[in-house]
Scaffold this motif. Structure first.
Motif, PDB file in Angstrom:
ATOM      1  N   LEU A 293     -57.176 -32.100  -8.256  1.00 37.51           N
ATOM      2  CA  LEU A 293     -56.782 -31.968  -9.654  1.00 37.51           C
ATOM      3  C   LEU A 293     -57.703 -32.839 -10.497  1.00 37.51           C
ATOM      4  N   ALA A 294     -58.496 -32.198 -11.362  1.00 38.45           N
ATOM      5  CA  ALA A 294     -59.398 -32.910 -12.273  1.00 38.45           C
ATOM      6  C   ALA A 294     -58.827 -32.805 -13.686  1.00 38.45           C
ATOM      7  N   ILE A 295     -58.767 -33.930 -14.371  1.00 34.40           N
ATOM      8  CA  ILE A 295     -58.172 -33.977 -15.708  1.00 34.40           C
ATOM      9  C   ILE A 295     -59.004 -34.891 -16.595  1.00 34.40           C
ATOM     10  N   THR A 296     -59.213 -34.465 -17.842  1.00 37.15           N
ATOM     11  CA  THR A 296     -59.689 -35.378 -18.882  1.00 37.15           C
ATOM     12  C   THR A 296     -58.639 -35.374 -19.993  1.00 37.15           C
ATOM     13  N   SER A 297     -58.505 -36.492 -20.675  1.00 30.83           N
ATOM     14  CA  SER A 297     -57.447 -36.574 -21.675  1.00 30.83           C
ATOM     15  C   SER A 297     -57.618 -37.775 -22.574  1.00 30.83           C
ATOM     16  N   GLY A 298     -56.683 -37.883 -23.503  1.00 27.10           N
ATOM     17  CA  GLY A 298     -56.601 -39.031 -24.388  1.00 27.10           C
ATOM     18  C   GLY A 298     -55.164 -39.503 -24.431  1.00 27.10           C
ATOM     19  N   VAL A 299     -54.719 -40.142 -23.347  1.00 26.66           N
ATOM     20  CA  VAL A 299     -53.322 -40.558 -23.231  1.00 26.66           C
ATOM     21  C   VAL A 299     -53.239 -42.059 -23.030  1.00 26.66           C
ATOM     22  N   ALA A 300     -52.172 -42.631 -23.527  1.00 25.86           N
ATOM     23  CA  ALA A 300     -51.926 -44.059 -23.316  1.00 25.86           C
ATOM     24  C   ALA A 300     -51.167 -44.294 -22.018  1.00 25.86           C
ATOM     25  N   ASP A 301     -50.285 -43.355 -21.652  1.00 25.23           N
ATOM     26  CA  ASP A 301     -49.444 -43.496 -20.462  1.00 25.23           C
ATOM     27  C   ASP A 301     -50.008 -42.634 -19.336  1.00 25.23           C
ATOM     28  N   MET A 302     -50.905 -43.214 -18.543  1.00 23.61           N
ATOM     29  CA  MET A 302     -51.537 -42.448 -17.471  1.00 23.61           C
ATOM     30  C   MET A 302     -50.560 -42.122 -16.352  1.00 23.61           C
TER      31      MET A 302
END
Length: 484
Positions: A293-302
């Motif tokens: 599972l590859a993910i990119t994001s902009g989250v504070a709660d990983m």
């Protein structure tokens, strides 16, 4: 699996995954208000599902932050396989001209493997202190080593930098140059960039920029224990060692950061392991499920992202055989994937107050953003935001009215000031406040500028979707200089 530029694509059901499970994953991400930018779910080397939240796109590289560490570790694996170094080599042995006058027993005992496992013996991360010296190697070796190496876990990006510096010292090559023929070319990875220290050595622990599919291929290489297209390009023994439990990091919390640490890889619950980076950059490998599972994001709660993956995707990966085609749910999934997007601000598309701002240059108070001037030029289709700073010069970002509009600008605080893609948009809130968004499409960051004019004065409130100081709002005031 054949060596090709793109991974093979299939349907979820062909790999034993119900399309409904992927839809449920997307629903859970939305319900948790987690800002993902992309994801790719691989099973047995094929892409079962993938999506990008527009305006993010498959061909755009994304900042990896600490996911870079896993790539740096891989370079050390290649170097060890070629006999260029050993993980038992002492760190000071590579830098006899950089060591302090007095070498402590713990510093003398520090080995390459201790850098790899984040067990250098430092009590805490020393990166900030090391960066105060233009020579980061010298700064690292000067730091006190409070514990015997290998006995104390302290997540420490400077340790990964030292791996990069060691490789640079013994090969004369950068991390990227070293990895190009060994990793990037065999896997068909895209052209990458890696930030450097003041002496031009790759930062190692952060700073790598690659596409989501590159992340997925990297994970697939590890899932296949170093084999690619019928060739063993990375020793399977190294893969096993790098992804196994090397040091205890249990601090009493039952989450995915306390399951042990390998060689720049985190152990996870459910028999998985991962590389990850700040604000939600993930390469999760699930050996038992033959999945990546590859993910990119902009989250504070990983942790929340991983929790959704464990709760929704993990059970769906239990089937070992292909499922019957589910055309209805496959069509529903395709529709959902095609509609993924990050919304531009929506409110009033225009305001009479535009006349107060049109063409005027406002000089801003001294501020940490080093923003000297700001000006706006409006049109029927959108606007131009003109930002002036002494360091970066004058930059112009295109803004759509309630829609994203692309341009390229340079921000000194992001990616070492390199010019990059930005999607801009604006809308008026209550007719008085101009809501400007700048989405940097190769990074996790979207900047919000809430601008309000009052005669000759202007107030700008600056914030970001994610930041090292969560929830911080910076207020900057300015005065009209002259009509442009």
């Amino acid at each position: 699996m054949e060596n090709q530029a793109r991974l093979p694509r299939t349907t979820p059901e062909a790999q034993g995954i119900p399309s409904q499970a992927v839809i449920a994953f997307l629903d859970a991400i939305r319900e948790r208000e987690l800002e993902l930018h992309s994801f790719m779910l691989l099973r047995r080397g094929e892409v079962a599902a993938e999506g990008w939240w527009a305006p993010y796109r498959p061909e755009y590289p994304h900042m990896l932050f600490s996911l870079s560490k896993s790539f740096a570790s891989t370079a050390i694996g290649f170097a060890a396989a070629e006999g260029l170094l050993s993980v038992e080599d002492t760190v000071i042995g590579f830098f006899p001209d950089e060591v302090p006058e007095t070498i402590s027993e713990n510093l003398a005992a520090m080995q390459v493997r201790h850098l790899l496992m984040m067990g250098t013996g430092h009590a805490a991360d020393v990166t900030g202190s090391v960066q105060k010296d233009d020579n980061w190697v010298r700064g690292f070796l000067a730091e006190p080593v409070e514990y015997a190496p290998g006995t104390h876990f302290a997540y420490n990006s400077a340790a990964t930098y030292m791996l990069s510096a060691i490789l640079h010292r013994i090969t004369g090559q950068s991390l990227l140059a070293f990895l190009e023929p060994r990793l990037f070319a065999p896997l068909g990875l895209s052209e990458a960039t890696w930030e450097t220290c003041p002496r031009g050595i790759a930062t190692g622990g952060w700073g790598l920029n690659v596409t989501t599919e590159d992340i997925a291929k990297f994970g697939q290489l590890y899932l296949q224990r170093g084999e690619w297209a019928g060739q063993q390009i990375l020793p399977s023994a190294w893969v096993d060692e790098a992804t196994s439990f090397q040091i205890d990091n249990d601090d009493g919390r039952a989450n995915d950061w306390t399951q042990g640490y390998g060689y720049q890889f985190w152990r996870c619950r459910h028999g998985a392991y991962r590389g990850d980076g700040a604000f939600g950059q993930f390469c999760v490998v699930l050996p038992e499920q033959e999945a990546v599972l590859a993910i990119t994001s902009g989250v504070a709660d990983m942790q929340a992202v991983l929790d959704v993956a464990w709760a929704v995707l993990l059970p769906a990966l239990s089937a070992s055989d292909a499922l019957e085609p589910d055309e209805a749910n496959q069509a529903a999934l395709a529709e959902r994937l095609a509609s993924l997007r990050i919304d531009a601000p929506q409110a009033e598309p225009s305001s009479p107050n535009e006349a107060q701002l049109e063409g005027r240059v406002f000089r801003m108070e001294p501020n940490e953003l080093q923003l000297d001037t700001i000006a706006l030029r409006f049109s029927e289709q959108g606007a131009e935001l003109v930002i002036g700073s002494e360091r970066a010069g004058e930059q112009t970002a295109q803004l759509g009215r309630g829609a994203w509009k692309a341009s390229r600008i340079r921000i000194e605080s992001v990616k070492q000031g390199a010019e990059q893609r930005v999607e801009g948009s604006f809308a008026w809130q209550d007719g008085d406040t101009l809501d400007i968004r700048l989405l940097f499409a190769e990074t996790p960051f979207t900047y919000k500028l809430a601008l309000r004019a009052d005669g000759e004065a202007i107030e700008l409130q600056f914030s970001a979707n994610v930041a090292w100081e969560a929830g911080r709002v910076l207020t900057i005031r300015g005065q009209a200089a002259a009509l442009a």
